[in-house]
Design an enzyme around this catalytic site. Sequence first.
Site, mmCIF file in Angstrom:
data_model
loop_
_atom_site.group_PDB
_atom_site.id
_atom_site.type_symbol
_atom_site.label_atom_id
_atom_site.label_comp_id
_atom_site.label_asym_id
_atom_site.label_seq_id
_atom_site.Cartn_x
_atom_site.Cartn_y
_atom_site.Cartn_z
ATOM 1 N N LYS A 16 0.836 -1.213 0.000
ATOM 2 C CA LYS A 16 0.000 0.000 0.000
ATOM 3 C C LYS A 16 0.868 1.260 0.000
ATOM 4 O O LYS A 16 0.549 2.243 -0.668
ATOM 5 C CB LYS A 16 -0.926 0.009 1.231
ATOM 6 C CG LYS A 16 -1.889 -1.174 1.266
ATOM 7 C CD LYS A 16 -2.727 -1.171 2.532
ATOM 8 C CE LYS A 16 -1.926 -1.486 3.776
ATOM 9 N NZ LYS A 16 -1.410 -2.867 3.854
ATOM 10 N N ASN A 38 1.135 0.220 14.154
ATOM 11 C CA ASN A 38 1.135 -1.216 13.819
ATOM 12 C C ASN A 38 1.429 -1.416 12.330
ATOM 13 O O ASN A 38 1.858 -2.485 11.919
ATOM 14 C CB ASN A 38 -0.198 -1.887 14.194
ATOM 15 C CG ASN A 38 -1.426 -1.140 13.692
ATOM 16 O OD1 ASN A 38 -1.337 -0.007 13.254
ATOM 17 N ND2 ASN A 38 -2.575 -1.768 13.772
ATOM 18 N N HIS A 41 5.166 0.323 6.306
ATOM 19 C CA HIS A 41 5.202 0.495 4.855
ATOM 20 C C HIS A 41 6.646 0.723 4.428
ATOM 21 O O HIS A 41 7.285 1.661 4.903
ATOM 22 C CB HIS A 41 4.377 1.711 4.429
ATOM 23 C CG HIS A 41 2.961 1.696 4.947
ATOM 24 N ND1 HIS A 41 2.097 0.658 4.720
ATOM 25 C CD2 HIS A 41 2.276 2.604 5.689
ATOM 26 C CE1 HIS A 41 0.932 0.928 5.283
ATOM 27 N NE2 HIS A 41 1.021 2.100 5.891
ATOM 28 N N THR A 128 0.929 -6.568 17.222
ATOM 29 C CA THR A 128 2.241 -5.943 17.078
ATOM 30 C C THR A 128 2.748 -5.413 18.426
ATOM 31 O O THR A 128 3.864 -4.918 18.508
ATOM 32 C CB THR A 128 2.171 -4.766 16.075
ATOM 33 O OG1 THR A 128 1.194 -3.840 16.548
ATOM 34 C CG2 THR A 128 1.774 -5.258 14.690
ATOM 35 N N THR A 298 7.761 -5.516 8.452
ATOM 36 C CA THR A 298 8.440 -4.218 8.529
ATOM 37 C C THR A 298 8.403 -3.689 9.962
ATOM 38 O O THR A 298 9.287 -2.953 10.384
ATOM 39 C CB THR A 298 7.718 -3.192 7.612
ATOM 40 O OG1 THR A 298 7.490 -3.807 6.349
ATOM 41 C CG2 THR A 298 8.528 -1.942 7.409
ATOM 42 N N GLY A 301 9.496 -7.502 12.381
ATOM 43 C CA GLY A 301 10.541 -8.382 11.860
ATOM 44 C C GLY A 301 10.142 -9.849 11.839
ATOM 45 O O GLY A 301 10.931 -10.716 11.482
ATOM 46 N N VAL A 413 6.169 -4.910 -10.559
ATOM 47 C CA VAL A 413 7.163 -5.896 -11.006
ATOM 48 C C VAL A 413 8.507 -5.721 -10.286
ATOM 49 O O VAL A 413 9.516 -6.274 -10.695
ATOM 50 C CB VAL A 413 7.355 -5.839 -12.547
ATOM 51 C CG1 VAL A 413 6.102 -6.347 -13.258
ATOM 52 C CG2 VAL A 413 7.702 -4.431 -13.017
HETATM 53 P P1 GDP Z 1 2.257 -2.186 3.031
HETATM 54 O O1 GDP Z 1 2.212 -2.410 4.491
HETATM 55 O O2 GDP Z 1 1.018 -2.621 2.325
HETATM 56 O O3 GDP Z 1 2.658 -0.788 2.658
HETATM 57 O O4 GDP Z 1 3.401 -3.150 2.464
HETATM 58 P P2 GDP Z 1 4.861 -3.409 3.106
HETATM 59 O O5 GDP Z 1 5.717 -2.234 2.819
HETATM 60 O O6 GDP Z 1 4.749 -3.889 4.498
HETATM 61 O O7 GDP Z 1 5.319 -4.678 2.262
HETATM 62 C C1 GDP Z 1 5.408 -4.653 0.875
HETATM 63 C C2 GDP Z 1 6.863 -4.923 0.447
HETATM 64 O O8 GDP Z 1 6.891 -5.269 -0.912
HETATM 65 C C3 GDP Z 1 7.782 -3.724 0.575
HETATM 66 O O9 GDP Z 1 9.051 -4.178 0.982
HETATM 67 C C4 GDP Z 1 7.832 -3.138 -0.829
HETATM 68 O O10 GDP Z 1 9.054 -2.473 -1.115
HETATM 69 C C5 GDP Z 1 7.733 -4.389 -1.648
HETATM 70 N N1 GDP Z 1 7.051 -4.246 -2.928
HETATM 71 C C6 GDP Z 1 5.943 -3.516 -3.245
HETATM 72 N N2 GDP Z 1 5.561 -3.753 -4.519
HETATM 73 C C7 GDP Z 1 6.445 -4.656 -5.017
HETATM 74 C C8 GDP Z 1 6.564 -5.335 -6.278
HETATM 75 O O11 GDP Z 1 5.774 -5.158 -7.203
HETATM 76 N N3 GDP Z 1 7.595 -6.224 -6.395
HETATM 77 C C9 GDP Z 1 8.490 -6.461 -5.395
HETATM 78 N N4 GDP Z 1 9.465 -7.344 -5.579
HETATM 79 N N5 GDP Z 1 8.396 -5.843 -4.204
HETATM 80 C C10 GDP Z 1 7.385 -4.964 -4.013
HETATM 81 P P1 IMO Z 2 0.259 -2.822 7.211
HETATM 82 O O1 IMO Z 2 -0.397 -1.474 7.181
HETATM 83 C C1 IMO Z 2 0.210 -6.942 8.595
HETATM 84 C C2 IMO Z 2 -1.800 -7.732 12.408
HETATM 85 C C3 IMO Z 2 -0.930 -8.196 13.558
HETATM 86 C C4 IMO Z 2 -1.927 -9.055 14.308
HETATM 87 C C5 IMO Z 2 -3.239 -8.280 14.155
HETATM 88 C C6 IMO Z 2 -3.574 -7.382 15.325
HETATM 89 O O2 IMO Z 2 1.749 -2.783 7.182
HETATM 90 O O3 IMO Z 2 -0.322 -3.722 6.167
HETATM 91 P P2 IMO Z 2 -2.595 -5.088 16.221
HETATM 92 O O4 IMO Z 2 -1.221 -4.732 16.706
HETATM 93 O O5 IMO Z 2 -3.079 -4.265 15.074
HETATM 94 O O6 IMO Z 2 -3.609 -5.163 17.332
HETATM 95 O O7 IMO Z 2 -2.451 -6.603 15.688
HETATM 96 O O8 IMO Z 2 -3.073 -7.500 12.978
HETATM 97 N N1 IMO Z 2 -1.370 -6.466 11.774
HETATM 98 C C7 IMO Z 2 -0.761 -6.389 10.589
HETATM 99 N N2 IMO Z 2 -0.339 -7.361 9.749
HETATM 100 N N3 IMO Z 2 0.342 -5.657 8.239
HETATM 101 C C8 IMO Z 2 -0.101 -4.673 9.053
HETATM 102 O O9 IMO Z 2 -0.113 -3.373 8.688
HETATM 103 C C9 IMO Z 2 -0.646 -5.014 10.306
HETATM 104 N N4 IMO Z 2 -1.153 -4.311 11.347
HETATM 105 C C10 IMO Z 2 -1.612 -5.217 12.229
HETATM 106 O O10 IMO Z 2 0.173 -8.938 13.100
HETATM 107 O O11 IMO Z 2 -2.097 -10.292 13.670
HETATM 108 MG MG MG Z 3 3.228 -3.423 5.986
#
Ligand code: GDP
Ligand code: IMO
Ligand code: MG
Length: 428
Positions: A16, A38, A41, A128, A298, A301, A413
């Site tokens: 996102k 929590n 990104h 989290t 993220t 970990g 991609v």
């Molecule tokens: P969010 O919480 O939805 O914002 O997603 P996160 O940042 O937690 O996890 C998405 C991960 O995928 C990040 O490390 C991005 O850099 C990576 N990412 C996003 N789009 C792509 C893609 O199209 N390809 C690859 N390989 N990585 C991507």
């Molecule tokens: P983004 O925005 C993935 C999960 C936690 C747990 C549940 C409840 O990066 O997609 P909380 O601390 O919110 O009460 O935990 O929700 N969780 C997530 N999993 N991505 C997230 O955010 C999350 N935010 C909370 O792992 O299972």
């Molecule tokens: Mg995330």
Amino acid sequence: MPGIVIVGVQWGDEGKGKATDLLGDRTDWVVKFNGGNNAGHTVVIGDEKYALHLLPSGILSPGVNPVIGNGVVVDLEVLFYELEALAARGLDTSRLRISANAHIITQYHRTLDKVTERFLGKRQIGTTGRGIGPAYADKINRVGIRVQDLFDENILRQKVEGALDQKNHLLVKVFNRRAIAVDEIVDDLLSYAERLRPMVADTALLLSEALDAGDVVVFEGGQATMLDVDHGTYPFVTSSSATAGGAATGSGVGPNRLDRIVGIVKAYTTRVGSGPFPTELFDEQGEWLRSRGFEFGTTTGRPRRVGWYDAPITRYATRINGITDLVLTKLDILTGLDEIPVCVAYDVDGERFDEVPVNQSDFHHATPILEYFPGWSEDISGARTFDELPLEAQDYVLALEQMSGTRISVIGVGPARDAVIVRHDLVD
Ligand code: GDP
Ligand code: IMO
Ligand code: MG
């Protein structure tokens, strides 16, 4: 026109942040409307990698006005830590505005999050540990502390006293922890007040005026549909409204201002924490997907649970959110598979379910009915048009599009900002 909502389709971490960032130079405002720190990104811009938790991803784009809406829970220590970290890297964060009505995460929320999880034992949610659930519980229970309370010490003290009254009994008598002193909390919160003051605003009014003026406003959801407190896999969910309806309540603009609803969906599925996950893999293919997709949280970990794409979940999310466009991310991660399984329906104790079952126990027992699509071996990370994708990759995307009933407008991609194929513009 237009208000654009970004929501996660699955269990979070779909990309996102990258999608919000992608819209950055066409966007005037980015509003975070739910959740708190929590979220995690990761956004990659050139050689720089940014990990954001509380701040909206729009803060990385120079022309964007970032907003933390009323639906967010704010940990002030994290807020200033993230702002300072970005400032140290040369980013201007002065445009950030925070709703006076947003609720605050305090030390007792963080403590309660951890001790209640421990108490739940095997039934734990795997939160989290950031105090999210207890802060929202206080909001709904009408004993929360709001941003605006920091500017009236008397009110603040009364509210903290009220909140701690019951909690100290709970902490001491049930959880065997020390009581928390009112002064400790009040002093801590007040220590942020003057730095916070210039950022605090009537953000609902600001956003409404911006939309009236024709600005592009992106409403950036944290978490995802299957983690939504109403529509997700309750009780294994977060405590906020992560679906498109939450964009209206969590920012204070009317639902008729939301023109486009963009669902972000990974080309496979991941989940962090406990709860049902029908397509989950426990074998070496799962290991392969985890390490290739670098699926480690993220925020905490933790290794993410991984599985194949689940088409009924996308259909469900499309319906619940009113998704108009999908962004399919991480297609590049699937390169190298001979065939790619996709869940098209579920088997629940011998009965076929074509849609996500409404009954929690059914979803817990669901096993995927898989269909197999031919894979590809060519590196697709340099593709910038749909035609540049190998035919098998094109067919995989078209099949997912057909199964979800919504167009796939953007395909990711690679992690970099420009590693996308745009089929339909997200901002008209
Ligand atoms: P969010 O919480 O939805 O914002 O997603 P996160 O940042 O937690 O996890 C998405 C991960 O995928 C990040 O490390 C991005 O850099 C990576 N990412 C996003 N789009 C792509 C893609 O199209 N390809 C690859 N390989 N990585 C991507
Ligand atoms: P983004 O925005 C993935 C999960 C936690 C747990 C549940 C409840 O990066 O997609 P909380 O601390 O919110 O009460 O935990 O929700 N969780 C997530 N999993 N991505 C997230 O955010 C999350 N935010 C909370 O792992 O299972
Ligand atoms: Mg995330």
